[in-house]
Design a protein around this motif. Structure first.
Motif, mmCIF file in Angstrom:
data_model
loop_
_atom_site.group_PDB
_atom_site.id
_atom_site.type_symbol
_atom_site.label_atom_id
_atom_site.label_comp_id
_atom_site.label_asym_id
_atom_site.label_seq_id
_atom_site.Cartn_x
_atom_site.Cartn_y
_atom_site.Cartn_z
ATOM 1 N N PRO A 117 0.813 -1.209 0.000
ATOM 2 C CA PRO A 117 0.000 0.000 0.000
ATOM 3 C C PRO A 117 0.847 1.260 0.000
ATOM 4 O O PRO A 117 2.077 1.211 0.121
ATOM 5 C CB PRO A 117 -0.759 -0.118 1.329
ATOM 6 N N SER A 118 0.188 2.385 -0.131
ATOM 7 C CA SER A 118 0.819 3.678 0.119
ATOM 8 C C SER A 118 0.605 3.971 1.604
ATOM 9 O O SER A 118 -0.507 3.844 2.107
ATOM 10 C CB SER A 118 0.141 4.753 -0.735
ATOM 11 N N ILE A 119 1.678 4.351 2.298
ATOM 12 C CA ILE A 119 1.616 4.485 3.760
ATOM 13 C C ILE A 119 2.021 5.899 4.160
ATOM 14 O O ILE A 119 3.058 6.408 3.718
ATOM 15 C CB ILE A 119 2.519 3.440 4.445
ATOM 16 N N ASP B 105 7.841 3.127 -5.655
ATOM 17 C CA ASP B 105 7.651 4.077 -6.748
ATOM 18 C C ASP B 105 8.473 3.641 -7.957
ATOM 19 O O ASP B 105 9.131 2.595 -7.935
ATOM 20 C CB ASP B 105 7.979 5.504 -6.297
ATOM 21 N N LYS B 106 8.483 4.439 -9.008
ATOM 22 C CA LYS B 106 9.135 4.019 -10.257
ATOM 23 C C LYS B 106 10.645 3.884 -10.131
ATOM 24 O O LYS B 106 11.285 3.235 -10.960
ATOM 25 C CB LYS B 106 8.788 4.987 -11.383
ATOM 26 N N SER C 3 -4.498 6.239 -14.770
ATOM 27 C CA SER C 3 -5.244 6.392 -13.523
ATOM 28 C C SER C 3 -5.766 5.044 -13.036
ATOM 29 O O SER C 3 -6.424 4.306 -13.794
ATOM 30 C CB SER C 3 -6.424 7.345 -13.737
ATOM 31 N N TYR C 4 -5.500 4.723 -11.792
ATOM 32 C CA TYR C 4 -6.006 3.470 -11.217
ATOM 33 C C TYR C 4 -7.535 3.455 -11.224
ATOM 34 O O TYR C 4 -8.157 2.442 -11.547
ATOM 35 C CB TYR C 4 -5.480 3.296 -9.794
ATOM 36 N N THR D 214 2.197 7.865 -5.753
ATOM 37 C CA THR D 214 2.376 7.415 -7.137
ATOM 38 C C THR D 214 2.150 5.919 -7.305
ATOM 39 O O THR D 214 2.027 5.435 -8.427
ATOM 40 C CB THR D 214 3.788 7.750 -7.661
ATOM 41 N N ASN D 215 2.088 5.173 -6.190
ATOM 42 C CA ASN D 215 1.826 3.736 -6.303
ATOM 43 C C ASN D 215 1.194 3.251 -5.002
ATOM 44 O O ASN D 215 1.395 3.829 -3.943
ATOM 45 C CB ASN D 215 3.107 2.953 -6.590
ATOM 46 N N GLY D 216 0.440 2.181 -5.109
ATOM 47 C CA GLY D 216 -0.162 1.567 -3.932
ATOM 48 C C GLY D 216 -1.490 2.152 -3.542
ATOM 49 O O GLY D 216 -2.360 1.450 -3.047
ATOM 50 N N CYS D 217 -1.698 3.460 -3.767
ATOM 51 C CA CYS D 217 -2.915 4.113 -3.283
ATOM 52 C C CYS D 217 -3.982 4.172 -4.375
ATOM 53 O O CYS D 217 -3.731 3.878 -5.540
ATOM 54 C CB CYS D 217 -2.611 5.509 -2.754
#
Length: 634
Positions: free
Chosen positions: A305-307, A330-331, A395-396, A525-528
């Protein structure tokens, strides 16, 4: 090997379990009762409890023997050792060579066991005095004996083999279980706890351990004291329980077992003001508290996840490395986790993340609805269009919308069978309340929250629809509008993000959080849920400046090129009978934001007329206030 002391009140099974353990460990078993002098034995047979004076010599003899057994390779001793001072006297060898195993159960359970015992001088009526004397240790193993001897021995052996856990997790709901498995997959030794509610939540933790026993070795607990004892110091505990009173209840239950510098981390969607309060209260007791936003849903919790942790930097330095291990990357391969700031900063950021999320979800939903019913386009074709758009947007939320629109059930599209009444958990509304308190406009996010509220009025809406007979008598052509619609979507999304980040800027200043908007963007940028190509761009944009996003020269250029499409889309939608609250809010915000003169001068005049609230003048310096007697009485 060391010496193992199996302790507890009479009837807890010290002798039976001690013998089984000795056999399992290939050690000699001793019963402390065999070392009592004759006068002590006679006293107990007569039903009179021993006094401390009676125990002095007996404890001294046991201490001498423990030293001898330790030198000779170890032993297992069954001994009541009810008081801490007795246990200290028995500690005649280095602590690492002495293993305490506390057998316990409720009074009624032990009493029933004593009633069926035969051939033992201990009388059941003496049990009350033993429970009154017992001082439970906060170290060693704590084993509930209200189960079979085989289960007891199995649990002891499992705990003897298990090292102290690096972190403990409380709350095994969907997110809690997923985070636990994430931690285990990163080779982090954990303990888990879930409350035990007869008939409702029973053996949740133990069952979770058993379900994953083939792949992972970890401990599960139904009792907080055992759970806390399994953690290395300073203890690190992650709460995954419902926000609100449940968090306070768990914290209150934990405190008797915690020590200075232990760390409690709340990973739920708590209100940031609750986090401010808890952090302050616990700090006074020497306990660190971290309010930690976690985004990504069930899949994110499991895979990364994004934390967003907020709290003291000292505490983050200890628990941060664990959180960073389980976070998305992230990337560049860096964890989507960072120390957000002090006290309530982490939960504020998560709240605002969800606010932006509300806006983005409603925005996509409005565009879907517009296409579905204004252009009569079927869900699969809309999905294809969204997929094309998402090659650019990344976009997720747009990605999952494609999957949703393609999902079929019995040859029909599932989306057509879902009731149009949206629910919310509160974080969107919290964002609006925070914006009102801080004096920040939050148009798109507030519009999305209110859109969910009115969607819940399903029965009233159906009745009103029949009364007003608002029907769509206009039809649009997908091919003719799709490019303008994409530009409207892009522009509204940009404005929605700008509005959210503006609230972050103001909150950072108001609460002295010194928020790093670029780093927050990187974490997102990732996980969320709101990860996107735009978020990648915001990392670099906010590296150069923390100014309002709509003042960035690149953003200005993009919005200037697309503003007409946004306004036209809103106009056509409203004329055709389709509500587009977020698209409309974005257009109105932009017009207000870019207007050097708006209607507020009339508002100020009205306020001064009826309430003498005063006003500033365009021909005088800012900060000077005036009042006028507006009514002409002549």
């Amino acid at each position: 090997m060391g010496v193992y002391i199996v302790m507890g009140v009479s009837g807890s099974g010290k002798t039976t379990i001690g013998k089984l353990l000795a056999k399992k460990l290939n050690l000699t078993f001793y019963d402390a009762d065999d070392f009592h002098p004759p006068e002590n034995v006679e006293k107990m047979k007569s039903g009179r409890p021993l006094q401390d004076e009676d125990r002095k010599g007996w404890l001294a003899v046991l201490a001498e023997n423990i030293q001898k057994w330790d030198k000779n390779g170890g032993a297992v001793l069954a001994c009541s050792a009810l008081k801490e001072k007795y246990r200290k006297q028995l500690t005649s060898v280095p602590e690492e060579d002495l293993n305490w195993i506390f057998l316990w159960a409720d009074f009624e359970v032990i009493l029933e066991r004593l009633k069926v015992r035969k051939g033992h001088y201990f009388k059941p009526e003496m049990l009350t005095s033993q429970f009154e004397t017992l001082e439970e240790p906060d170290y060693g193993l704590r084993i509930n004996v209200n189960t079979s001897e085989g289960n007891i021995l199995k649990e002891i052996m499992a705990k003897l083999k298990a090292p102290e856990a690096e972190i403990g997790l409380i709350g095994l709901g969907v997110m809690g279980k997923s985070l636990a498995l994430n931690l285990l997959s990163k080779n982090i030794n954990i303990s888990v706890f879930n409350r035990h509610v007869p008939g409702q939540e029973e053996d949740i933790a133990k069952n979770f351990v058993q379900e994953n026993a083939e792949k992972y070795t970890f401990q599960g607990f139904d009792y907080l004291k055992e759970f806390v004892s399994s953690l290395n110091r300073p203890r690190k505990i992650l709460l995954m329980v419902n926000a609100g009173t449940a968090v306070d209840t768990v914290i209150e239950s934990l405190l008797p077992f915690l020590e200075k510098d232990d760390i409690i981390t709340d990973g739920g969607n708590s209100h940031y003001k609750d986090t401010l309060r808890r952090e302050k209260t616990l700090k006074e007791q020497g306990i660190h508290f971290i309010g930690c936003g976690i985004s990504g849903g069930e899949e994110g919790a499991l895979k990364g996840p994004s934390i967003m942790p907020g709290g003291s930097l000292e505490a983050y330095k200890q628990i941060g490395p664990i959180l960073e291990k389980i976070a998305a990357k992230d990337k560049t391969g860096n964890p989507c986790c960072t120390h957000i700031g002090p006290d309530g900063a982490g939960h504020f950021i998560k709240m605002l993340h969800n606010g932006i999320e509300y806006g983005e979800m409603q925005l996509i939903s409005e565009i879907y609805h517009y296409l579905r019913f204004y252009t009569n386009t079927n869900p699969e074709v809309i999905a294809d269009l969204f997929e094309i758009w998402n090659k650019e947007k990344k976009s997720y939320l747009l990605e999952i919308s494609v999957d949703i629109l393609r999902k079929k059930e019995n040859e029909g599209f599932l989306i057509d069978k879902i009731l149009d009444a949206a629910k919310q958990k509160g974080t969107g509304g919290w964002s609006t309340n925070a914006a009102l308190e801080l004096g920040v406009p939050l148009d798109t996010i507030t519009a999305s929250v209110l859109a969910r509220n009115i969607s819940g009025m399903k029965e009233v809406r159906v009745e009103a629809s029949n009364l007003y007979k608002n029907t769509n008598n206009q039809n649009g052509n997908l091919e003719e509008i799709k490019d303008e619609l994409f530009q409207a979507y892009e522009t509204a999304s940009l404005i929605n993000h700008a509005i959210g980040y503006d609230l972050l800027r103001v909150a950072s200043s108001e609460y002295n959080w010194n928020l790093n908007l670029s780093e927050i963007s990187r974490v997102w940028t990732n996980g969320c849920i709101i990860r996107s190509g735009l978020m990648e761009d915001l990392v670099n944009i906010f590296k150069d400046s923390n100014n309002h996003l709509l003042l960035n020269k690149n953003i200005i250029s993009e919005i200037k090129g697309n503003q007409a499409s946004l306004v036209k889309t809103v106009g056509v939608s409203l004329q055709a009978g389709f509500a587009v609250p977020v698209l409309s809010a974005a257009a109105n915000y932009l017009l207000n934001f870019t207007s050097s003169q708006n209607s507020a001068n009339m508002v100020q005049a009205q306020r001064d007329y009826f309430g003498a609230h005063t006003y500033e003048r365009t021909d005088k310096p800012r900060g000077e206030f005036f009042h006028t007697q507006w009514k002409n009485n002549s």
